[in-house]
Motif scaffolding. Sequence first.
Motif, PDB file in Angstrom:
ATOM      1  N   ALA A 179      56.748  46.109  18.159  1.00  0.00           N
ATOM      2  CA  ALA A 179      56.463  46.989  17.023  1.00  0.00           C
ATOM      3  C   ALA A 179      56.044  48.380  17.478  1.00  0.00           C
ATOM      4  O   ALA A 179      55.484  48.553  18.562  1.00  0.00           O
ATOM      5  CB  ALA A 179      55.363  46.378  16.163  1.00  0.00           C
ATOM      6  N   ILE A 180      56.314  49.349  16.613  1.00  0.00           N
ATOM      7  CA  ILE A 180      55.866  50.716  16.881  1.00  0.00           C
ATOM      8  C   ILE A 180      54.899  51.166  15.796  1.00  0.00           C
ATOM      9  O   ILE A 180      54.918  50.669  14.672  1.00  0.00           O
ATOM     10  CB  ILE A 180      57.027  51.730  16.984  1.00  0.00           C
ATOM     11  N   SER A 181      54.055  52.110  16.179  1.00  0.00           N
ATOM     12  CA  SER A 181      53.200  52.824  15.252  1.00  0.00           C
ATOM     13  C   SER A 181      53.467  54.304  15.485  1.00  0.00           C
ATOM     14  O   SER A 181      53.793  54.713  16.603  1.00  0.00           O
ATOM     15  CB  SER A 181      51.730  52.492  15.509  1.00  0.00           C
ATOM     16  N   VAL A 182      53.327  55.089  14.430  1.00  0.00           N
ATOM     17  CA  VAL A 182      53.589  56.525  14.524  1.00  0.00           C
ATOM     18  C   VAL A 182      52.309  57.257  14.091  1.00  0.00           C
ATOM     19  O   VAL A 182      52.237  57.782  12.983  1.00  0.00           O
ATOM     20  CB  VAL A 182      54.800  56.938  13.663  1.00  0.00           C
ATOM     21  N   PRO A 183      51.287  57.288  14.962  1.00  0.00           N
ATOM     22  CA  PRO A 183      50.021  57.906  14.580  1.00  0.00           C
ATOM     23  C   PRO A 183      50.108  59.427  14.432  1.00  0.00           C
ATOM     24  O   PRO A 183      49.292  60.031  13.747  1.00  0.00           O
ATOM     25  CB  PRO A 183      49.071  57.517  15.704  1.00  0.00           C
ATOM     26  N   THR A 184      51.100  60.024  15.065  1.00  0.00           N
ATOM     27  CA  THR A 184      51.374  61.456  14.947  1.00  0.00           C
ATOM     28  C   THR A 184      52.866  61.592  14.688  1.00  0.00           C
ATOM     29  O   THR A 184      53.671  60.973  15.379  1.00  0.00           O
ATOM     30  CB  THR A 184      50.996  62.204  16.250  1.00  0.00           C
ATOM     31  N   ALA A 185      53.224  62.384  13.681  1.00  0.00           N
ATOM     32  CA  ALA A 185      54.635  62.526  13.312  1.00  0.00           C
ATOM     33  C   ALA A 185      55.506  62.807  14.534  1.00  0.00           C
ATOM     34  O   ALA A 185      55.186  63.668  15.349  1.00  0.00           O
ATOM     35  CB  ALA A 185      54.788  63.640  12.282  1.00  0.00           C
ATOM     36  N   GLY A 186      56.576  62.030  14.655  1.00  0.00           N
ATOM     37  CA  GLY A 186      57.530  62.229  15.737  1.00  0.00           C
ATOM     38  C   GLY A 186      57.119  61.628  17.073  1.00  0.00           C
ATOM     39  O   GLY A 186      57.823  61.816  18.066  1.00  0.00           O
ATOM     40  N   GLN A 187      56.004  60.903  17.117  1.00  0.00           N
ATOM     41  CA  GLN A 187      55.526  60.327  18.377  1.00  0.00           C
ATOM     42  C   GLN A 187      55.261  58.832  18.225  1.00  0.00           C
ATOM     43  O   GLN A 187      54.104  58.391  18.178  1.00  0.00           O
ATOM     44  CB  GLN A 187      54.273  61.046  18.843  1.00  0.00           C
ATOM     45  N   PRO A 188      56.327  58.022  18.165  1.00  0.00           N
ATOM     46  CA  PRO A 188      56.129  56.577  18.046  1.00  0.00           C
ATOM     47  C   PRO A 188      55.507  56.004  19.315  1.00  0.00           C
ATOM     48  O   PRO A 188      55.774  56.480  20.421  1.00  0.00           O
ATOM     49  CB  PRO A 188      57.538  56.035  17.826  1.00  0.00           C
ATOM     50  N   MET A 189      54.669  54.986  19.137  1.00  0.00           N
ATOM     51  CA  MET A 189      53.995  54.343  20.263  1.00  0.00           C
ATOM     52  C   MET A 189      54.170  52.843  20.167  1.00  0.00           C
ATOM     53  O   MET A 189      54.157  52.280  19.071  1.00  0.00           O
ATOM     54  CB  MET A 189      52.512  54.686  20.264  1.00  0.00           C
ATOM     55  N   GLN A 190      54.297  52.200  21.341  1.00  0.00           N
ATOM     56  CA  GLN A 190      54.433  50.756  21.423  1.00  0.00           C
ATOM     57  C   GLN A 190      53.388  50.187  22.367  1.00  0.00           C
ATOM     58  O   GLN A 190      52.804  50.913  23.170  1.00  0.00           O
ATOM     59  CB  GLN A 190      55.799  50.370  22.009  1.00  0.00           C
ATOM     60  N   GLY A 191      53.203  48.875  22.274  1.00  0.00           N
ATOM     61  CA  GLY A 191      52.376  48.152  23.232  1.00  0.00           C
ATOM     62  C   GLY A 191      50.965  48.685  23.354  1.00  0.00           C
ATOM     63  O   GLY A 191      50.277  48.907  22.360  1.00  0.00           O
TER      64      GLY A 191
END
Length: 133
Positions: free
Chosen positions: A43-55
């Motif tokens: 899964a990804i989260s996008v805490p800042t627009a345009g910067q998806p993060m995983q793990g």
Amino acid sequence: MTIDHDDSTDPTRAELSDFVTRWAQLFNDGDLAALDQLYEPGAISVPTAGQPMQGLARSAATAHLRSYGLPLQVDLRHCYAVGDIALLILDWSMTGTTAQGYPLDLHGSATDIVRRNEQNRWRYVIDNPFGTA
């Protein structure tokens, strides 16, 4: 033909509402390990627009948000489910004085994707708290 995916009597909406409430409860309780279990492994989260993060980066972003020490309020505005995939539109906010002593007023409308797994449990695939921002 009219299909009302936002029908408050729909059992899937009730499940998804419970899922969102559980996420907020775990966040507010600071149980980040249990919170991680509500995400699929990739899964990804996008805490800042345009910067998806995983793990680990995704988990760290959630921990950073939790470090403010403020409760998160969530409201499931819409949900649209087809089979085992659902789109959630959530309104959320965190308002108050942070643990670090400064005023904070964060809010947004999330556009999230969740999927029901083999154990019949919903899990985040995409957690996008700022929606279309």
